[in-house]
Design a protein around this motif. Structure first.
Motif, short mmCIF file in Angstrom:
data_model
loop_
_atom_site.label_atom_id
_atom_site.label_comp_id
_atom_site.label_asym_id
_atom_site.label_seq_id
_atom_site.Cartn_x
_atom_site.Cartn_y
_atom_site.Cartn_z
N PHE A 160 0.85 -1.20 0.00
CA PHE A 160 0.00 0.00 0.00
C PHE A 160 0.89 1.24 0.00
N GLU A 161 0.65 2.15 -0.92
CA GLU A 161 1.52 3.32 -1.10
C GLU A 161 0.85 4.63 -0.71
N GLY A 162 -0.32 4.54 -0.10
CA GLY A 162 -1.02 5.77 0.28
C GLY A 162 -0.49 6.39 1.55
N LYS A 163 -1.11 7.47 1.95
CA LYS A 163 -0.71 8.19 3.16
C LYS A 163 -1.49 7.70 4.37
N PHE A 164 -0.92 7.94 5.54
CA PHE A 164 -1.59 7.67 6.80
C PHE A 164 -1.75 8.99 7.55
N TYR A 165 -2.99 9.38 7.79
CA TYR A 165 -3.28 10.53 8.66
C TYR A 165 -3.63 9.96 10.03
N THR A 166 -2.77 10.20 11.01
CA THR A 166 -2.88 9.49 12.28
C THR A 166 -2.92 10.43 13.48
N PHE A 167 -3.42 9.87 14.58
CA PHE A 167 -3.33 10.55 15.87
C PHE A 167 -2.02 10.23 16.57
N TYR A 168 -1.46 9.02 16.29
CA TYR A 168 -0.33 8.54 17.09
C TYR A 168 0.76 7.88 16.25
N GLY A 169 0.89 8.27 14.99
CA GLY A 169 1.86 7.63 14.11
C GLY A 169 3.29 8.03 14.33
N ASN A 170 3.53 8.88 15.32
CA ASN A 170 4.87 9.41 15.54
C ASN A 170 5.64 8.67 16.63
N ALA A 171 5.17 7.49 17.04
CA ALA A 171 5.85 6.81 18.15
C ALA A 171 5.51 5.32 18.18
N LEU A 172 6.06 4.63 19.18
CA LEU A 172 5.77 3.22 19.50
C LEU A 172 5.93 2.31 18.29
N GLY A 173 7.06 2.49 17.58
CA GLY A 173 7.44 1.56 16.54
C GLY A 173 6.96 1.86 15.15
N VAL A 174 6.08 2.83 14.97
CA VAL A 174 5.52 3.08 13.64
C VAL A 174 6.58 3.55 12.64
N PRO A 175 7.41 4.58 12.96
CA PRO A 175 8.42 5.00 11.97
C PRO A 175 9.38 3.88 11.59
#
Length: 423
Positions: free
Chosen positions: A261-276
């Motif tokens: 999947f090459e789309g974007k993720f608009y998130t509340f918490y995508g900046n931590a806990l393993g996501v990057p």
């Protein structure tokens, strides 16, 4: 055995939060605060990450002598109770904390649990006025908690879901290339609120965008998100909007990467806990996150705060920091000292007027609904070392560049709270 483990964990927490010279101040009883949170199980990583921040905040208070009251200086004593992600366990932990002399309860990683605790605390404080407790909420962001379910005994220090969604949408609305979006979230009050508000704001700000999926999944129970990611890709979505957190978010983005999947993720918490780290290079320019503060805020004071955190927690695995947590603790300290007493009606009345600044970040409590008012920021994932990305996340080599800042006044929303105060 359970009681032994609980006492051992509490003893370790107290040891972490008490400076070496504590015996010199032993004449004044400590002020007990307790984190009630999922510290084990699928969402335990989030609870442990918050606990580290609370330890650090308490250490700073105690290092300057504690809380000043007419009878002397009182240290803060942080204890922890594992709810295991279950509401009944959280209620048992609340009863245990009250029995242990705790006056201030801290929780946040589940809005459903927060709602249960609010109801229980309301009833307890009415039934036993001599053993009242206050509830400080650092992350449970279902808007109802400071609207129709608002309580004199509950104070929220995170922006609620509608405030966060409005900040995200202020960026999303200008992303003209996106025409199809998939909404996915955890199936409980918070996830439902995110879905509801996302659709409402899309109609208002981007009526040209088609919602090609709107799905809820069990909280903390999904081990394999490949089927969900496959549906997202098959829908033709160009972006995902999600309030997922913890492993529910990490596993979702991992699955999305695996199926291409090459789309974007608009998130509340995508900046931590393993996501990057889970997304790596595939996430650059594609993961957007909203927060009360981000490590790469463009100020020297923010840099100093981030550097101080990394001195305290140098391991990349421990690299989870939120400014609102020390702001919450500092607000409580201010409220107690201004009240000049541990009478909780007086402390709550003082906390309603709290206004604090910490490393350049400011916030104030709104008395009408006990919703903390503070600036918000939106960031996009990028490589460490690129302009605006001094700090990475969890040693991943990727951080978040701030692309929009929203003032506290811009982030503020009206409330339907009808606060009932004790007579």
């Amino acid at each position: 055995m359970f009681k032994f483990r609980r006492q051992l964990l509490k003893s370790l927490a107290v040891a972490l939060c008490a400076p070496a010279w504590r015996p010199a101040l032993a004449a004044a009883a400590p002020i007990k605060i307790a984190q009630i949170e999922a510290l084990s199980g699928a969402l335990g990583n989030g609870g442990e990450a918050v606990f580290r921040n609370l330890v650090w905040a308490v250490e700073r208070v105690n290092a300057r002598g504690g809380i000043k009251l007419p009878d002397g200086k009182h240290l803060l004593q942080l204890e922890r109770y594992d709810s295991k992600g279950q509401n009944e366990e959280a209620l048992s932990a609340l009863r245990a904390a009250i029995d242990d002399g705790v006056q201030f309860v801290l929780q946040g990683n589940s809005s459903a649990t927060a709602a249960v605790l609010i109801d229980a605390i309301n009833k307890h404080n009415e039934r036993e006025p001599g053993k009242r407790v206050l509830f400080l909420n650092y992350a449970a962001v279902d808007p109802t908690l400071t609207n129709e379910k608002c309580s004199f005994w509950h104070f929220r220090f995170d922006a609620h879901a509608d405030m966060r969604m409005a900040a995200l949408m202020s960026v999303f609305k200008d992303d003209a290339a996106i025409k199809r979006v998939y909404i996915i979230g955890q199936d409980y009050s918070f996830g439902q609120a995110v879905s509801r508000e996302a659709k409402r704001q899309l109609v208002l700000q981007r009526p040209d965008v088609q919602v090609v999926g709107d799905e809820l999944h069990p909280l903390g129970r999904i081990k394999d998100f490949i089927p969900y990611a496959t549906k997202i890709k098959a829908s033709g979505a160009q972006a995902v909007i999600t309030g997922n957190f913890g492993n529910d978010l990490t596993l979702l983005v991992k699955a999305a990467r695996e199926i291409g999947f090459e789309g974007k993720f608009y998130t509340f918490y995508g900046n931590a806990l393993g996501v990057p780290a889970a997304l790596g290079e595939a996430g650059v320019g594609k993961v957007i996150a909203v927060a009360d503060w981000l490590p790469n805020m463009p100020t020297a004071q923010s840099d100093a705060f981030m550097q101080a955190f990394r001195q305290r927690y140098p391991k990349p695995v421990d690299d989870y920091v939120h400014m609102r947590l020390p702001l919450m603790v500092e607000s409580l300290v201010q409220a107690i000292e201004v009240a000049g007493t541990l009478d909780l009606i007086a402390v709550a009345a003082s906390l309603e007027r709290a206004s604090v600044t910490f490393y350049g970040q400011s916030g104030s409590m709104r008395a009408a609904d006990h919703q903390f008012q503070q600036p918000l920021a939106v960031g996009i994932m990028d490589r460490q070392g690129t302009p605006g990305v001094k700090f990475d996340v969890e040693g991943s080599g990727y951080g978040f560049r701030v692309i929009k800042q929203i003032s506290a006044a811009q982030a503020e929303m009206p409330t339907s709270c009808k606060m009932v105060r004790p007579g």
